[in-house]
Scaffold this motif. Sequence first.
Motif, mmCIF file in Angstrom:
data_model
loop_
_atom_site.group_PDB
_atom_site.id
_atom_site.type_symbol
_atom_site.label_atom_id
_atom_site.label_comp_id
_atom_site.label_asym_id
_atom_site.label_seq_id
_atom_site.Cartn_x
_atom_site.Cartn_y
_atom_site.Cartn_z
ATOM 1 N N LEU A 226 0.853 -1.184 0.000
ATOM 2 C CA LEU A 226 0.000 0.000 0.000
ATOM 3 C C LEU A 226 0.884 1.227 0.000
ATOM 4 O O LEU A 226 1.884 1.286 0.725
ATOM 5 C CB LEU A 226 -0.904 0.002 1.240
ATOM 6 N N TYR A 227 0.514 2.201 -0.824
ATOM 7 C CA TYR A 227 1.236 3.473 -0.819
ATOM 8 C C TYR A 227 0.249 4.626 -0.987
ATOM 9 O O TYR A 227 -0.647 4.585 -1.825
ATOM 10 C CB TYR A 227 2.265 3.561 -1.953
ATOM 11 N N HIS A 228 0.430 5.634 -0.166
ATOM 12 C CA HIS A 228 -0.140 6.960 -0.389
ATOM 13 C C HIS A 228 0.695 7.946 0.403
ATOM 14 O O HIS A 228 1.473 7.570 1.279
ATOM 15 C CB HIS A 228 -1.641 7.045 -0.109
ATOM 16 N N ASP A 229 0.581 9.218 0.053
ATOM 17 C CA ASP A 229 1.465 10.249 0.598
ATOM 18 C C ASP A 229 1.419 10.363 2.117
ATOM 19 O O ASP A 229 2.408 10.713 2.742
ATOM 20 C CB ASP A 229 1.145 11.612 -0.017
ATOM 21 N N ASP A 230 0.289 10.090 2.727
ATOM 22 C CA ASP A 230 0.145 10.246 4.176
ATOM 23 C C ASP A 230 0.975 9.241 4.965
ATOM 24 O O ASP A 230 1.477 9.560 6.033
ATOM 25 C CB ASP A 230 -1.325 10.087 4.593
ATOM 26 N N ILE A 231 1.112 8.016 4.462
ATOM 27 C CA ILE A 231 1.789 6.969 5.230
ATOM 28 C C ILE A 231 3.062 6.457 4.581
ATOM 29 O O ILE A 231 3.858 5.787 5.215
ATOM 30 C CB ILE A 231 0.857 5.762 5.478
ATOM 31 N N GLY A 232 3.252 6.706 3.307
ATOM 32 C CA GLY A 232 4.411 6.159 2.597
ATOM 33 C C GLY A 232 4.142 4.716 2.196
ATOM 34 O O GLY A 232 3.043 4.369 1.773
ATOM 35 N N HIS A 233 5.142 3.871 2.376
ATOM 36 C CA HIS A 233 5.064 2.479 1.937
ATOM 37 C C HIS A 233 4.690 1.561 3.105
ATOM 38 O O HIS A 233 5.286 1.635 4.171
ATOM 39 C CB HIS A 233 6.417 2.020 1.377
ATOM 40 N N TYR A 234 3.731 0.690 2.873
ATOM 41 C CA TYR A 234 3.319 -0.315 3.862
ATOM 42 C C TYR A 234 3.283 -1.670 3.150
ATOM 43 O O TYR A 234 2.696 -1.799 2.072
ATOM 44 C CB TYR A 234 1.937 0.012 4.434
ATOM 45 N N ASN A 235 3.928 -2.694 3.730
ATOM 46 C CA ASN A 235 3.987 -4.037 3.144
ATOM 47 C C ASN A 235 3.567 -5.081 4.165
ATOM 48 O O ASN A 235 3.808 -4.907 5.363
ATOM 49 C CB ASN A 235 5.420 -4.388 2.714
ATOM 50 N N GLU A 236 3.005 -6.153 3.661
ATOM 51 C CA GLU A 236 2.721 -7.334 4.475
ATOM 52 C C GLU A 236 3.178 -8.567 3.718
ATOM 53 O O GLU A 236 2.960 -8.675 2.512
ATOM 54 C CB GLU A 236 1.226 -7.482 4.744
ATOM 55 N N ARG B 284 6.660 -1.109 7.597
ATOM 56 C CA ARG B 284 6.281 0.252 7.226
ATOM 57 C C ARG B 284 7.550 1.022 6.917
ATOM 58 O O ARG B 284 8.443 1.107 7.753
ATOM 59 C CB ARG B 284 5.510 0.909 8.361
ATOM 60 N N GLU B 285 7.620 1.545 5.704
ATOM 61 C CA GLU B 285 8.829 2.222 5.217
ATOM 62 C C GLU B 285 10.058 1.323 5.364
ATOM 63 O O GLU B 285 11.142 1.777 5.704
ATOM 64 C CB GLU B 285 9.040 3.546 5.953
ATOM 65 N N GLY B 286 9.874 0.024 5.143
ATOM 66 C CA GLY B 286 10.968 -0.935 5.197
ATOM 67 C C GLY B 286 11.377 -1.376 6.586
ATOM 68 O O GLY B 286 12.247 -2.219 6.742
ATOM 69 N N GLU B 287 10.743 -0.835 7.608
ATOM 70 C CA GLU B 287 11.052 -1.186 8.998
ATOM 71 C C GLU B 287 9.968 -2.113 9.545
ATOM 72 O O GLU B 287 8.784 -1.927 9.275
ATOM 73 C CB GLU B 287 11.122 0.070 9.874
ATOM 74 N N TYR B 288 10.385 -3.083 10.339
ATOM 75 C CA TYR B 288 9.460 -4.024 10.966
ATOM 76 C C TYR B 288 8.439 -3.261 11.801
ATOM 77 O O TYR B 288 8.784 -2.401 12.595
ATOM 78 C CB TYR B 288 10.254 -4.988 11.845
ATOM 79 N N SER B 289 7.149 -3.574 11.623
ATOM 80 C CA SER B 289 6.131 -2.890 12.419
ATOM 81 C C SER B 289 5.194 -3.857 13.138
ATOM 82 O O SER B 289 4.251 -3.423 13.775
ATOM 83 C CB SER B 289 5.315 -1.929 11.549
ATOM 84 N N GLY B 290 5.428 -5.171 13.021
ATOM 85 C CA GLY B 290 4.620 -6.106 13.783
ATOM 86 C C GLY B 290 4.409 -7.424 13.063
ATOM 87 O O GLY B 290 4.620 -7.544 11.861
#
Length: 175
Positions: free
Chosen positions: A113-123, A148-154
């Motif tokens: 998922l990408y949009h300007d408010d959050i940047g890049h989100y991957n699962e 999220r933005e290439g960093e582990y988020s959960g």
Amino acid sequence: WSTRADFLQLEVDVRYNVQMRIAGYSNWVVKAGSYVHNNDLTFFDYRHFAGNEFYVSRGAYSDIFMNLPFYQFSTQNDYLEFHWLHNFQGYLLNKVPGIRRLGLALEAKGSYLYHDDIGHYNELSLGIDRIGWGLFRMFRLDFVVSLREGEYSGCRLIFGSQFSFDDLRKEGTRL
């Protein structure tokens, strides 16, 4: 308090399925959208993405995020959403002695998922599908990792079901 909305949202949704003979099948879903103008937009009119904050899930897995908070990533800006799912239909698990009799299927999934408010989100997720007995192989277990933005988020282990009466009809049962 105004109840009048003044916006124009455009969205394109492209889906592609491919059967890979004995190696299973893959599904791709790409969604992109834009608010051409958003003069009077309320939170209800934002683009809300199909997420899940529970440890239990139900439904079609091909175009949902399995670890995305419900409204935290909603937007009124341009967005791009991509989902890829590959079901091995027993191709890998049938090679393991003793597992073949269980009739399980391994499933891999990636979502973006990408949009300007959050940047890049991957699962990224790996799941075992068709858990159960006989015609009642409707359960699954997925391990999902979020970035999220290439960093582990959960990460999360999710128990779920893709049960529908259509599945029983495919198996040859009359209802």
